[in-house]
Design a protein around this motif. Structure first.
Motif, short mmCIF file in Angstrom:
data_model
loop_
_atom_site.label_atom_id
_atom_site.label_comp_id
_atom_site.label_asym_id
_atom_site.label_seq_id
_atom_site.Cartn_x
_atom_site.Cartn_y
_atom_site.Cartn_z
N CYS A 66 1.25 -0.86 0.31
CA CYS A 66 -0.19 0.17 0.02
C CYS A 66 0.77 1.26 -0.39
N ARG A 67 0.28 2.63 -1.02
CA ARG A 67 1.77 3.21 -1.15
C ARG A 67 1.16 4.79 0.10
N HIS A 68 -0.19 4.44 0.43
CA HIS A 68 -0.19 5.44 2.05
C HIS A 68 -0.57 6.29 1.67
N CYS A 69 -1.15 6.66 0.20
CA CYS A 69 -1.71 7.80 -0.28
C CYS A 69 -1.67 9.48 0.51
N PRO A 72 -5.84 10.51 0.58
CA PRO A 72 -6.73 8.37 0.07
C PRO A 72 -7.71 8.06 -0.78
N ALA A 73 -8.01 7.96 -1.97
CA ALA A 73 -9.44 7.31 -2.86
C ALA A 73 -9.88 6.42 -1.71
N CYS A 74 -9.20 5.31 -1.21
CA CYS A 74 -9.83 4.39 -0.63
C CYS A 74 -10.63 4.94 0.33
N VAL A 91 -2.40 4.67 6.08
CA VAL A 91 -3.57 4.90 5.77
C VAL A 91 -4.49 3.10 6.93
N CYS A 108 -8.95 2.09 -5.32
CA CYS A 108 -7.49 2.29 -5.25
C CYS A 108 -6.94 2.37 -6.29
N PRO A 109 -5.76 3.42 -6.59
CA PRO A 109 -5.87 3.39 -8.17
C PRO A 109 -4.42 2.32 -7.88
N TYR A 110 -3.83 2.22 -7.17
CA TYR A 110 -2.65 0.46 -7.93
C TYR A 110 -3.21 -0.78 -6.78
N ILE A 112 -4.83 -2.42 -4.50
CA ILE A 112 -4.25 -2.70 -3.38
C ILE A 112 -4.61 -3.38 -2.08
N PRO A 113 -6.19 -2.99 -1.78
CA PRO A 113 -6.65 -3.77 -0.78
C PRO A 113 -6.89 -4.99 -1.43
N LYS A 126 -4.85 -5.10 3.90
CA LYS A 126 -3.67 -4.74 3.68
C LYS A 126 -2.61 -3.83 4.67
S1 SF4 Z 1 -5.18 1.59 -0.37
FE1 SF4 Z 1 -4.59 2.48 -2.63
S2 SF4 Z 1 -5.96 4.29 -1.98
FE2 SF4 Z 1 -5.63 3.76 -0.05
S3 SF4 Z 1 -3.91 4.62 1.24
FE3 SF4 Z 1 -3.17 2.63 0.02
S4 SF4 Z 1 -2.38 2.70 -2.04
FE4 SF4 Z 1 -3.71 4.51 -1.10
#
Ligand code: SF4
Ligand code: SF4
Ligand code: SF4
Length: 261
Positions: A66-69, A72-74, A91, A108-110, A112-113, A126
């Protein structure tokens, strides 16, 4: 003032030893990875694997998590507030609030979840950036385990500077880009690399605009019947599932089998 923390991964230092993956599993008490029909590969991110190391051509290894935006879109997609962006950067997720709609997975754009499909009461799973360790003044378990310094932890501003120093010191070695510096508004997991890392995003053309503003626009492109049914089923599941959980009456298929034998 709370200092925003981050992880910097340098793929040129990674030897693919998987010590980070093992440390994450131990820290989060994750069970053995099993082949499942919803996984492409056994070492895909899953409910039992919050980070994985992808082998790429040219003998390169790239850790995925997870990128911990920063925006975050999530989090913005979750209508019950089960996901939270902490001031320190991670996150995190509150399973007690989650109603299982899985909008976060769509947003999530990556990509991840993951979902506990195999459990009778599934949760979204995640990486949490080892939030409890950070709160206690420590660093993530995966970082602790990496004796190659391929993945390091610290204040985001310092790591961003460090990343730029590396690019400047070795312009021939690295691609001239700090991945995660500005993409989707910036992330708390940064990368420097000598191979392109666009494959880590679901959409290689992700811009710098934070996605929360776009989340509902994106979700609106998913056929309403799917989202509507998802929400409805999730609601029904949430009410019945949580009640059963509180009453301690949920049995797994394995429980049932064991009882019969
Ligand atoms: S789950 Fe996706 S959107 Fe949410 S913080 Fe991680 S990379 Fe970002
Ligand atoms: S522990 Fe470090 S070197 Fe080993 S796979 Fe993980 S990031 Fe790469
Ligand atoms: S930060 Fe913690 S939860 Fe995330 S990959 Fe590393 S060890 Fe796992």
């Amino acid at each position: 003032m709370t200092i925003r923390q981050a992880i910097l991964t340098d793929t040129t230092h990674c030897i693919g030893c998987n010590a980070c993956v093992d440390a994450c599993k131990k820290e989060n008490q994750l069970s053995k990875d099993l082949p499942r029909r919803w996984k492409r590969r056994i070492d895909d991110l899953s409910s039992t694997r919050f980070t994985t190391v992808l082998a790429k051509s040219g003998g390169r290894f790239v850790r995925q998590q997870c990128r911990h935006c920063l925006e975050p879109a999530c989090v913005s997609a979750c209508i019950v507030g089960a996901l939270t962006k902490t001031p320190q950067g991670p996150v995190i997720y509150d399973g007690d609030k989650c109603m299982g709609c899985r909008y976060c997975m769509v947003a999530c754009p990556y990509g991840i979840p993951r979902y506990d499909w195999e459990k009778p009461i599934p949760y979204v799973r995640k990486c949490t950036m080892c939030y409890s360790r950070i709160e206690a003044g420590g660093q993530p378990a995966c970082v602790d385990a990496c004796d190659q310094g391929a993945t390091v932890f610290g204040p985001r501003d310092q790591l961003r500077e460090e990343a730029h120093h590396r690019l400047k010191r070795n312009p021939k070695k690295y691609i001239d880009k700090v991945y995660g510096e500005t993409q989707v508004g910036g992330t708390s997991v940064l990368y420097v690399s000598d191979i392109p890392l666009d494959f880590l995003s679901l959409n290689p053309e992700l811009g710098d605009t934070p996605l929360p503003d776009l989340t509902w626009a994106a979700l609106s492109k998913v056929p309403p019947i799917i989202l509507g049914m998802g929400g409805l089923m999730a609601g029904v599941w949430w009410i019945t599932g949580r009640r059963q959980k509180l009453a301690g009456t949920v049995e797994t298929a394995t429980d049932k089998k064991e009882k019969k034998s």
